[in-house]
Design a protein around this motif. Sequence first.
Motif, PDB file in Angstrom:
ATOM      1  N   ASP A  96      -4.777   6.650  -2.009  1.00 20.55           N
ATOM      2  CA  ASP A  96      -5.673   6.211  -0.669  1.00 20.55           C
ATOM      3  C   ASP A  96      -5.982   5.030  -0.745  1.00 20.55           C
ATOM      4  O   ASP A  96      -6.096   4.235   0.386  1.00 20.55           O
ATOM      5  N   GLU A  97      -6.513   4.012  -1.923  1.00 17.32           N
ATOM      6  CA  GLU A  97      -6.955   3.111  -2.067  1.00 17.32           C
ATOM      7  C   GLU A  97      -6.159   1.917  -2.056  1.00 17.32           C
ATOM      8  O   GLU A  97      -6.393   0.669  -1.762  1.00 17.32           O
ATOM      9  N   ASN A 103       1.162   1.114  -2.950  1.00 21.66           N
ATOM     10  CA  ASN A 103       2.042   2.233  -3.358  1.00 21.66           C
ATOM     11  C   ASN A 103       3.173   2.082  -4.107  1.00 21.66           C
ATOM     12  O   ASN A 103       3.438   2.586  -4.975  1.00 21.66           O
ATOM     13  N   PRO A 139      -2.563   5.066   3.324  1.00 20.40           N
ATOM     14  CA  PRO A 139      -1.911   6.082   3.581  1.00 20.40           C
ATOM     15  C   PRO A 139      -2.639   7.152   4.708  1.00 20.40           C
ATOM     16  O   PRO A 139      -1.805   7.749   5.479  1.00 20.40           O
ATOM     17  N   THR A 140      -3.841   7.090   4.798  1.00 23.99           N
ATOM     18  CA  THR A 140      -4.595   7.937   5.728  1.00 23.99           C
ATOM     19  C   THR A 140      -4.420   7.523   7.142  1.00 23.99           C
ATOM     20  O   THR A 140      -4.689   8.061   8.219  1.00 23.99           O
ATOM     21  N   GLN A 147       4.081   9.218   5.504  1.00 21.63           N
ATOM     22  CA  GLN A 147       3.466   9.100   4.193  1.00 21.63           C
ATOM     23  C   GLN A 147       4.482   9.652   3.319  1.00 21.63           C
ATOM     24  O   GLN A 147       4.673   9.120   2.120  1.00 21.63           O
TER      25      GLN A 147
END
Length: 221
Positions: A96-97, A103, A139-140, A147
């Motif tokens: 998420d970070e 990613n 991602p959020t 995703q």
Amino acid sequence: MIQLNNIFKWYNVGGNRSFVLKDINLHIAEGEFVSIMGPSGSGKSTLLHILGLLDEPDEGEYFFLGENVLGLKEKQRSALYKQYIGFVFQAYHLIDELTVYENIETPLIYKNLKSSERKAIVADLIDRFGIVGKKDLFPTQLSGGQQQLVGIARALATTPKLLLADEPTGNLNSKQGEEIMDLFKQLNEEDGVTIVQVTHSEKNAEYGNRIIELLDGQIVK
Ligand code: ADP
Ligand code: ADP
């Protein structure tokens, strides 16, 4: 590509063996697209994790690309994984970070690729997956379907020969699920990626060329 001989996996529960996999024998040829089905608790995920070198059985043999992979040292196992295997999870398992771009880049950093090589590979994937406008988002900030596309792009960054997917569409609506399955079919047919997926959906299972049914840790069909 894959040969499993007499694979057993168990847990010790109160002094007794509780079997998760019982005498699994399985051959998967390069270029196949195999779907694993079966009720909850039948051992599907465990089997997939063993295929992906993320778990080891308690008994049996596993030959991957002709190499006996059980009992390998952690370093050799992880080198094989990095070179040949991509894994896609139901719940995406993105970091998420990190941004979408970062990613997808992660496995290439682990593989010690130079920054210029990483850039070219990630840019290609982002382009191919139609997520150019999302590359700097986290991602959020994405829908589930998006995703999962990032999860698949990350799995493909190292151009694996074997793509393993544990209920890749389990958290998606049917339209998003269909897009992911179409993508898998394309990867299999056009890029020659061997695919093994776990699925509860008969419709998704039929995208593959073979369905394996597990029940109580055994292949029954
Ligand atoms: P599936 O993917 O088909 O739902 P799994 O491979 O996840 O099945 O699990 C198979 C069985 O193994 C289940 O009955 C589960 O309870 C058992 N199991 C998994 N992990 C453990 C563990 N650490 N200890 C004991 N039993 C476990
Ligand atoms: P798709 O069907 O392509 O997966 P959705 O219809 O679920 O997309 O979402 C449409 C748009 O809404 C997407 O572009 C996505 O960026 C945005 N979106 C979806 N869910 C969220 C969320 N939880 N937070 C922020 N944006 C979202």
